[in-house]
Design an enzyme around this catalytic site. Structure first.
Site, short mmCIF file in Angstrom:
data_model
loop_
_atom_site.label_atom_id
_atom_site.label_comp_id
_atom_site.label_asym_id
_atom_site.label_seq_id
_atom_site.Cartn_x
_atom_site.Cartn_y
_atom_site.Cartn_z
N ARG A 115 -12.30 0.26 -5.99
CA ARG A 115 -11.99 0.12 -4.56
C ARG A 115 -11.75 1.49 -3.93
NH1 ARG A 115 -7.64 -1.10 -1.14
NH2 ARG A 115 -8.34 -2.58 0.43
N CYS B 299 0.82 -1.21 0.00
CA CYS B 299 0.00 0.00 0.00
C CYS B 299 0.85 1.27 0.00
CB CYS B 299 -0.87 -0.04 1.25
SG CYS B 299 -1.88 1.39 1.44
N GLY C 71 -2.87 -10.34 3.37
CA GLY C 71 -2.64 -10.47 1.94
C GLY C 71 -1.28 -11.08 1.68
N GLY D 35 15.62 -8.47 18.22
CA GLY D 35 16.11 -9.41 17.19
C GLY D 35 17.46 -9.96 17.62
P1 IMP Z 1 -0.91 -7.05 3.75
O1 IMP Z 1 -1.43 -8.25 4.48
O2 IMP Z 1 -0.03 -6.19 4.61
O3 IMP Z 1 -0.26 -7.41 2.45
O4 IMP Z 1 -2.17 -6.13 3.43
C1 IMP Z 1 -3.28 -6.57 2.72
C2 IMP Z 1 -4.34 -5.50 2.74
O5 IMP Z 1 -3.87 -4.33 2.05
C3 IMP Z 1 -5.62 -5.83 2.01
O6 IMP Z 1 -6.49 -6.64 2.77
C4 IMP Z 1 -6.21 -4.47 1.72
O7 IMP Z 1 -6.92 -3.94 2.81
C5 IMP Z 1 -4.98 -3.62 1.51
N1 IMP Z 1 -4.70 -3.39 0.08
C6 IMP Z 1 -4.79 -4.24 -0.96
N2 IMP Z 1 -4.35 -3.68 -2.11
C7 IMP Z 1 -4.00 -2.42 -1.79
C8 IMP Z 1 -3.46 -1.33 -2.56
O8 IMP Z 1 -3.18 -1.41 -3.75
N3 IMP Z 1 -3.27 -0.17 -1.86
C9 IMP Z 1 -3.55 -0.05 -0.54
N4 IMP Z 1 -3.98 -1.05 0.22
C10 IMP Z 1 -4.22 -2.23 -0.41
#
Ligand code: IMP
Length: 505
Positions: free
Chosen positions: A419, A320, A382, A488
């Site tokens: 989105r 993000c 994600g 760590g």
């Molecule tokens: P991660 O687990 O830290 O990779 O975050 C996943 C989350 O990031 C997803 O569930 C979304 O809420 C958010 N997300 C997904 N795609 C994007 C993006 O392109 N920009 C900003 N947030 C995102």
């Protein structure tokens, strides 16, 4: 004058849990990770839909398709099938999850006779499957011509151009069974003939399912699997606040158990209108989550609009760049803590418990424990899931290391501009996410087992056998930047980062 928060907003990395007393009865195998997914009158009724582990996979094209959904539901969690695809394609994915019969596999690694050994190896790498049926058209339900397993080729002796038809075990040498065979009967045949797999075919000899020795065993080994009343896997689906009048009926028809409005910022009239539309047409029969929000007001708005759960987090996702591009967001830990308080306050006032989900920014397994201790009912991930065999993205080699592709829904690759919808006609857009690689990590099952063991162990260190007990007993401390270094390995030379060593007698 603008409102200023007194405290800085913090991330998970800035917190630690201080252990409490661990009674002898508190051991990881006794910990229950069951947690509510949708709103209910706590204390008066059972939650109508709970998760058996507090983990859901993100509404992203690089993460949650039908294969991921089956793998995660098997372990007790839930996937939200991504919404940035046509209504028909998304409904078909949902439907495949609902029709998936545990143990009966529609092969996603099917070969055609003219493919080469090189392509077989590629498909094996990409899917993690070493047994691949061969059909006349290379489709999972084509006419069965043979099967290829690792026993059919010797890499040291064969050319990579060798054709599948020349080294597969051909149909006439295979033991197969009719499509109507039960899983128990299939397993008996597998054992009787010492097989590893058994294809099930219809009257025209077309492949219907593959059954595997290990699947039958694992079915018995998955006490936490998420099943509906008809023993089908539970699955969620993402929706947007534009085409819900067409998308929601198709997803409900396909069997989706729960929906979630997928948006980077959910404190909006569009989310309220979407929830109201669902309530008007389906009452409380269709469960719908909303988000994302990062403060008390955002939570209350969505809870009052009728959301079944509320997702928390803006700008913390690994892919993000919302905070950089728009200056919008809040540290994930601070947001989770405040929204959890708002949920409890709402419950005190109304008797209704609206679960919350901390979404994005989970980097280490212990961040999940922290999110739960801070009051999150479950977490959405994600990057974590994108690393596994089961994610839909490609496995690639980057600088000699296996990686998986992982891209944000707000990246130019996903083009999921809906989105980030703020109404009106859109002629211009800008990116809020990046396209990236994440280290390939193997199967979901193996990884999630370790993650869950860590969470259960942490809970025992705090003397808790359930998530609500954990939340009550947890003692959280903010750590200074110096003590983060202490956390760590430090002041030692790591062996795996030290390639050249000569022995001194
Ligand atoms: P991660 O687990 O830290 O990779 O975050 C996943 C989350 O990031 C997803 O569930 C979304 O809420 C958010 N997300 C997904 N795609 C994007 C993006 O392109 N920009 C900003 N947030 C995102």
């Amino acid at each position: 004058m603008a409102f200023y928060y007194e405290e800085p907003s913090r991330t998970f990395n800035e917190y630690l849990l201080v252990p409490g007393h661990t009674p002898a009865s508190c051991i990881p195998t006794k910990v229950s990770l069951k947690t509510p997914l949708v709103r209910y009158r706590k204390g008066e009724e059972e939650c109508p839909l709970s998760l058996n582990i507090p983990m859901v996979s993100a509404i992203m094209a690089a993460v949650s398709d039908d294969r991921m959904a089956v793998a995660l539901a098997t372990e007790g969690g839930l996937s939200f099938i991504y919404g940035n695809q046509t209504i028909e394609d998304q409904a078909a994915m949902v439907s495949r999850v609902k029709q998936h019969k545990a143990g009966f596999v529609v092969s996603d690694a099917t070969l055609s006779p003219d493919m080469t050994l090189d392509q077989v190896l590629e498909l094996k790498e990409a899917t993690g499957h070493s047994t691949m049926p061969v059909t006349d058209d290379g489709e999972p339900h084509g006419k069965l011509l043979g099967v290829v397993t690792e026993r059919d080729y010797r890499l040291s002796r064969m050319s990579l151009d060798a054709k599948v038809v020349d080294f597969m075990t051909p149909r006439e040498k295979l033991i197969v069974a009719p499509a109507e065979t039960s899983l128990k009967e299939a397993n008996d045949i597998i054992w009787e003939h010492k097989l590893n797999s058994l294809p099930l075919v219809d009257a025209e000899d077309r492949l219907v399912y593959m059954t595997f020795r290990k699947d039958y065993d694992s079915h018995k080994d998955n006490p936490l699997e998420m099943l509906d009343a008809e023993k089908r896997y539970i699955v969620g689906a993402g929706i947007n606040s534009r085409d819900y009048a067409e998308r929601v009926p198709a997803l409900v028809e396909a069997g989706a158990d729960v929906l979630c409005i997928d948006s980077s910022e959910g404190f909006s009239d569009w989310q309220k209108m979407t929830i109201e539309w669902v309530r008007e047409h389906y009452g409380n029969d269709v469960k719908i989550g909303a988000g994302n929000v990062v403060d008390r007001e955002g939570f209350r708005f969505l809870a009052e609009a009728g959301a079944d759960f509320v997702k928390v987090g803006i700008g913390g996702g690994s892919i993000c760049i919302t905070r950089e591009t728009k200056g919008i967001g809040r540290g994930q830990a601070t947001a989770t803590i405040e929204v959890a308080k708002a949920r409890d306050e709402y419950f005190e006032e109304t008797g209704i418990y609206v679960p919350i989900c901390s979404d994005g920014g989970i980097v280490y397994d212990h961040h999940i424990s922290l999110a739960l201790a801070m009051g999150s009912d479950f977490v959405m991930l994600g990057r974590y899931f994108a690393r596994f065999d089961e994610s839909p993205s490609s496995k690639v080699v980057v600088n000699g290391t296996y990686m998986k592709e992982y891209w944000g829904e707000g990246s130019a690759r996903a083009r999921n501009w809906g989105r980030y919808d703020l109404g009106g006609k859109k002629s211009l857009s800008f990116e809020e996410g990046v396209d990236s690689y994440v280290p390939y990590a193997g199967s979901l099952k193996d990884n999630i087992a370790v993650t869950l063991l860590k969470i259960r162990s942490t809970m025992c260190n705090c003397g808790a056998l359930t998530i609500p007990e954990f939340r009550d007993k947890a003692k959280l401390t903010v750590v200074s930047s110096t003590s983060i270094v202490e956390g760590g390995a430090h002041d030692v030379l790591l062996k795996d980062k030290t390639p050249y060593v000569s022995k001194v007698r």
